[in-house]
Design a protein around this motif. Structure first.
Motif, PDB file in Angstrom:
ATOM      1  N   SER A  96      -4.839  -5.206 -10.273  1.00 46.60           N
ATOM      2  CA  SER A  96      -4.308  -4.490  -9.336  1.00 46.60           C
ATOM      3  C   SER A  96      -3.776  -3.217 -10.111  1.00 46.60           C
ATOM      4  O   SER A  96      -3.680  -1.949  -9.538  1.00 46.60           O
ATOM      5  N   ASN A  97      -3.944  -3.201 -11.473  1.00 45.72           N
ATOM      6  CA  ASN A  97      -3.709  -1.860 -12.085  1.00 45.72           C
ATOM      7  C   ASN A  97      -4.973  -0.988 -12.003  1.00 45.72           C
ATOM      8  O   ASN A  97      -4.795   0.262 -11.713  1.00 45.72           O
ATOM      9  N   GLU A  98      -6.183  -1.384 -11.815  1.00 45.88           N
ATOM     10  CA  GLU A  98      -7.370  -0.593 -11.701  1.00 45.88           C
ATOM     11  C   GLU A  98      -7.209   0.109  -9.917  1.00 45.88           C
ATOM     12  O   GLU A  98      -7.470   1.070  -9.596  1.00 45.88           O
ATOM     13  N   VAL A  99      -6.734  -1.110  -9.187  1.00 43.35           N
ATOM     14  CA  VAL A  99      -6.131  -0.365  -7.677  1.00 43.35           C
ATOM     15  C   VAL A  99      -5.353   0.585  -7.692  1.00 43.35           C
ATOM     16  O   VAL A  99      -5.674   1.829  -6.924  1.00 43.35           O
ATOM     17  N   LEU A 100      -4.340   0.484  -8.419  1.00 44.32           N
ATOM     18  CA  LEU A 100      -3.213   1.606  -8.587  1.00 44.32           C
ATOM     19  C   LEU A 100      -3.767   2.904  -9.342  1.00 44.32           C
ATOM     20  O   LEU A 100      -3.739   4.127  -8.902  1.00 44.32           O
ATOM     21  N   PRO A 217       0.354  -1.051  10.664  1.00 43.77           N
ATOM     22  CA  PRO A 217       0.074  -0.486  12.076  1.00 43.77           C
ATOM     23  C   PRO A 217       0.687   0.884  12.352  1.00 43.77           C
ATOM     24  O   PRO A 217       1.950   0.974  12.413  1.00 43.77           O
ATOM     25  N   GLY A 218      -0.124   1.763  12.427  1.00 45.20           N
ATOM     26  CA  GLY A 218       0.664   3.377  12.760  1.00 45.20           C
ATOM     27  C   GLY A 218       1.149   3.851  11.564  1.00 45.20           C
ATOM     28  O   GLY A 218       1.812   5.052  11.734  1.00 45.20           O
ATOM     29  N   ARG A 219       0.849   3.482  10.197  1.00 42.48           N
ATOM     30  CA  ARG A 219       1.269   4.337   9.293  1.00 42.48           C
ATOM     31  C   ARG A 219       0.064   4.520   8.384  1.00 42.48           C
ATOM     32  O   ARG A 219      -0.195   3.912   7.160  1.00 42.48           O
ATOM     33  N   PRO A 220      -0.611   5.344   8.710  1.00 43.69           N
ATOM     34  CA  PRO A 220      -1.987   5.437   7.727  1.00 43.69           C
ATOM     35  C   PRO A 220      -1.696   5.966   6.374  1.00 43.69           C
ATOM     36  O   PRO A 220      -2.653   6.037   5.428  1.00 43.69           O
ATOM     37  N   ARG A 221      -0.336   6.408   5.891  1.00 37.99           N
ATOM     38  CA  ARG A 221      -0.078   6.774   4.579  1.00 37.99           C
ATOM     39  C   ARG A 221       0.408   5.763   3.881  1.00 37.99           C
ATOM     40  O   ARG A 221       0.936   5.743   2.515  1.00 37.99           O
ATOM     41  N   LEU A 222       0.590   4.670   4.471  1.00 38.95           N
ATOM     42  CA  LEU A 222       1.189   3.316   3.639  1.00 38.95           C
ATOM     43  C   LEU A 222       0.028   2.511   3.177  1.00 38.95           C
ATOM     44  O   LEU A 222      -0.978   2.140   3.637  1.00 38.95           O
ATOM     45  N   VAL A 223       0.231   1.882   1.822  1.00 36.56           N
ATOM     46  CA  VAL A 223      -0.619   1.041   1.178  1.00 36.56           C
ATOM     47  C   VAL A 223       0.193  -0.164   0.707  1.00 36.56           C
ATOM     48  O   VAL A 223       1.076   0.142  -0.162  1.00 36.56           O
ATOM     49  N   VAL A 224      -0.724  -1.302   0.886  1.00 36.55           N
ATOM     50  CA  VAL A 224       0.192  -2.616   0.214  1.00 36.55           C
ATOM     51  C   VAL A 224      -0.872  -3.176  -0.914  1.00 36.55           C
ATOM     52  O   VAL A 224      -1.935  -3.708  -0.601  1.00 36.55           O
ATOM     53  N   THR A 225      -0.371  -3.274  -1.992  1.00 35.37           N
ATOM     54  CA  THR A 225      -1.296  -3.917  -3.158  1.00 35.37           C
ATOM     55  C   THR A 225      -1.010  -5.189  -3.684  1.00 35.37           C
ATOM     56  O   THR A 225       0.221  -5.766  -3.454  1.00 35.37           O
ATOM     57  N   ARG A 226      -1.811  -6.006  -3.938  1.00 32.31           N
ATOM     58  CA  ARG A 226      -1.636  -7.404  -4.261  1.00 32.31           C
ATOM     59  C   ARG A 226      -2.630  -7.600  -5.386  1.00 32.31           C
ATOM     60  O   ARG A 226      -3.321  -6.948  -6.030  1.00 32.31           O
ATOM     61  N   ARG A 238      -9.356 -11.024 -13.428  1.00 31.51           N
ATOM     62  CA  ARG A 238      -8.994  -9.498 -13.089  1.00 31.51           C
ATOM     63  C   ARG A 238      -9.631  -9.106 -11.705  1.00 31.51           C
ATOM     64  O   ARG A 238     -10.811  -8.688 -11.539  1.00 31.51           O
ATOM     65  N   LEU A 239      -8.613  -9.556 -10.628  1.00 34.02           N
ATOM     66  CA  LEU A 239      -8.887  -8.956  -9.337  1.00 34.02           C
ATOM     67  C   LEU A 239      -7.822  -8.757  -8.399  1.00 34.02           C
ATOM     68  O   LEU A 239      -6.842  -9.538  -8.279  1.00 34.02           O
ATOM     69  N   GLY A 240      -7.552  -7.536  -8.354  1.00 32.69           N
ATOM     70  CA  GLY A 240      -6.584  -6.816  -7.575  1.00 32.69           C
ATOM     71  C   GLY A 240      -7.051  -6.379  -6.404  1.00 32.69           C
ATOM     72  O   GLY A 240      -8.391  -5.879  -6.154  1.00 32.69           O
ATOM     73  N   TYR A 241      -6.323  -6.194  -5.227  1.00 32.51           N
ATOM     74  CA  TYR A 241      -6.721  -5.613  -3.987  1.00 32.51           C
ATOM     75  C   TYR A 241      -5.738  -4.840  -3.339  1.00 32.51           C
ATOM     76  O   TYR A 241      -4.399  -4.967  -3.599  1.00 32.51           O
ATOM     77  N   LEU A 242      -5.913  -4.246  -2.185  1.00 34.19           N
ATOM     78  CA  LEU A 242      -5.011  -3.690  -1.303  1.00 34.19           C
ATOM     79  C   LEU A 242      -5.393  -3.493   0.122  1.00 34.19           C
ATOM     80  O   LEU A 242      -6.491  -3.962   0.560  1.00 34.19           O
ATOM     81  N   ALA A 243      -4.493  -3.518   0.969  1.00 33.77           N
ATOM     82  CA  ALA A 243      -4.539  -3.229   2.620  1.00 33.77           C
ATOM     83  C   ALA A 243      -3.845  -1.938   2.755  1.00 33.77           C
ATOM     84  O   ALA A 243      -3.000  -1.424   2.656  1.00 33.77           O
ATOM     85  N   ALA A 244      -4.607  -1.438   3.696  1.00 30.88           N
ATOM     86  CA  ALA A 244      -4.341   0.150   4.069  1.00 30.88           C
ATOM     87  C   ALA A 244      -5.209   0.531   5.243  1.00 30.88           C
ATOM     88  O   ALA A 244      -6.090  -0.200   5.754  1.00 30.88           O
ATOM     89  N   ALA A 245      -5.010   1.824   5.737  1.00 33.25           N
ATOM     90  CA  ALA A 245      -5.849   2.127   6.984  1.00 33.25           C
ATOM     91  C   ALA A 245      -7.331   2.368   6.275  1.00 33.25           C
ATOM     92  O   ALA A 245      -7.375   2.850   5.126  1.00 33.25           O
TER      93      ALA A 245
END
Length: 366
Positions: A96-100, A217-226, A238-245
């Motif tokens: 997730s560090n590389e995701v960030l 939903p409805g928030r294109p500037r919101l990102v959730v990382t895991r 070493r596997l990080g990921y995110l969900a977003a628009a």
């Protein structure tokens, strides 16, 4: 060390990196390591076998570049997260560090700012420095809580390009209410702030704790990382990921390195996702030990925070460094996070937790 520092300073290093220290917790060879929030139960045997088979299956093709879009993995991650997410809304990288880092490369950079709220994950300012993004230190209440009103006011005041909310927070272990995320997102409308909710420890949350995935939903500037480092016991993979628009995913394609996610990493992650029932059983065992630590530390007269993570942040020590050393003397390593009167301890196995609690009680008695 002075000679090494002198040689470093003789290089044409970026001015903003001079005098900086690299991230890193102590890596000591001790029997019980409860300092970096790893899953101390390890990878279950059936998951190990599945990973070995998955890697063997791709080994013959390692002369070719991997699937640049890691399509199968994104589909599997979307299925795991649920909430109606599609593969087009998922992204992954090497931790997730590389995701960030990719998020800061895409939306930060010179002349831009990122706001977070210490005490929180100590990599945020380092990632900001590495991407040339100015780091803004927000403020929390004396008890380290963060209210929607305070967070929103600070976003309006600073108008940052990026806001990072850590929930559950590291090092305090406490989750934010979704009202904080909503308030920050709305306050960032004028500055078009990208709002990142770092949910690295989400699988360990207490029952009833909500995830920011519900707010996508409805928030294109919101990102959730895991991450798969914690609940999935894959810190070494070493596997990080995110969900977003989907448009956020498109932005990350502009900054990612070519073929950044190896075939071996993709195969390992897919195998773990297919056998997640075994891993989630470990999560429940870890949560039981975490709650045990909270109960016992309270009994000992300390002040542990109610934790939504796989670790416990505890205050009330007169001399935390002396306690840290006393634990290390018997091979138990915990984390001094630099907050006066406090330490942080990862919830280990039942035996590891017993060793920690037994030694701690002895130290407090003397």
């Amino acid at each position: 060390m002075d000679d090494q520092l002198e040689r470093l300073n003789s290089l044409p290093l970026r001015d903003d990196l001079r005098g900086q220290h690299p991230y890193g917790a102590p890596q000591l060879d001790v029997p019980i390591q409860l300092n970096v929030n790893e899953n101390t139960y390890g990878v279950p045997a059936d998951v190990q076998e599945a990973i070995v088979e998955a890697v063997r299956a791709v080994a013959g093709g390692l002369n070719r570049y991997p699937d640049r879009e890691f399509t199968e993995l994104r589909e599997a991650l979307a299925e795991y997260l649920g909430h109606g997410l599609s593969a087009e809304q998922l992204w992954a990288a090497n931790g997730s560090n590389e995701v960030l880092q990719q998020l800061l490369q895409a939306f930060g950079g010179p002349g831009r700012t990122v706001l977070s709220f210490p005490p929180t994950y100590s990599m945020y300012p380092l990632l900001a420095s590495g991407t040339g993004t100015a780091y803004l230190r927000g403020e929390r209440s004396a008890d380290f809580s963060l209210s929607p009103e305070s967070a929103a006011a600070q976003v309006r005041e600073h108008a940052p390009n990026i806001v990072i909310l850590c929930s559950p927070n590291n090092p305090t272990g406490t989750a934010l209410g979704l009202d904080v995320v909503e308030a920050v997102y709305e306050a960032g409308e004028a500055s078009q702030s990208i709002v990142i909710v770092d949910e690295a420890y989400a699988e360990f949350a207490q029952a009833g704790t909500s995830t920011a995935l519900t707010l996508l939903p409805g928030r294109p500037r919101l990102v959730v990382t895991r991450t798969m480092s914690k609940a999935f016991a894959l810190a070494g993979a070493r596997l990080g990921y995110l969900a977003a628009a989907p448009e956020v995913i498109d932005a990350l394609r502009l900054v990612r390195l070519p073929y950044h996610l190896s075939a071996v990493t993709q195969a390992t992650a897919l195998a773990a996702l297919r056998h997640r029932d075994s891993l989630m059983a470990e999560v429940e065992a870890i949560k039981a030990q975490r709650d045990r630590i909270v109960r016992e530390l309270t009994r000992l007269g300390l002040a542990p925070a109610a934790s939504d993570s796989n670790f416990v942040f505890v205050t009330g020590f007169e001399d935390p460094q002396a306690v840290w050393r006393g634990l290390l003397e018997v091979g138990v390593l915990v984390r001094d996070v630099g907050i006066p009167g406090s330490l942080r301890v990862t919830a280990g196995t039942e035996a590891e937790t017993t060793a920690f609690l037994t030694r701690l009680e002895e130290l407090l008695a003397h």
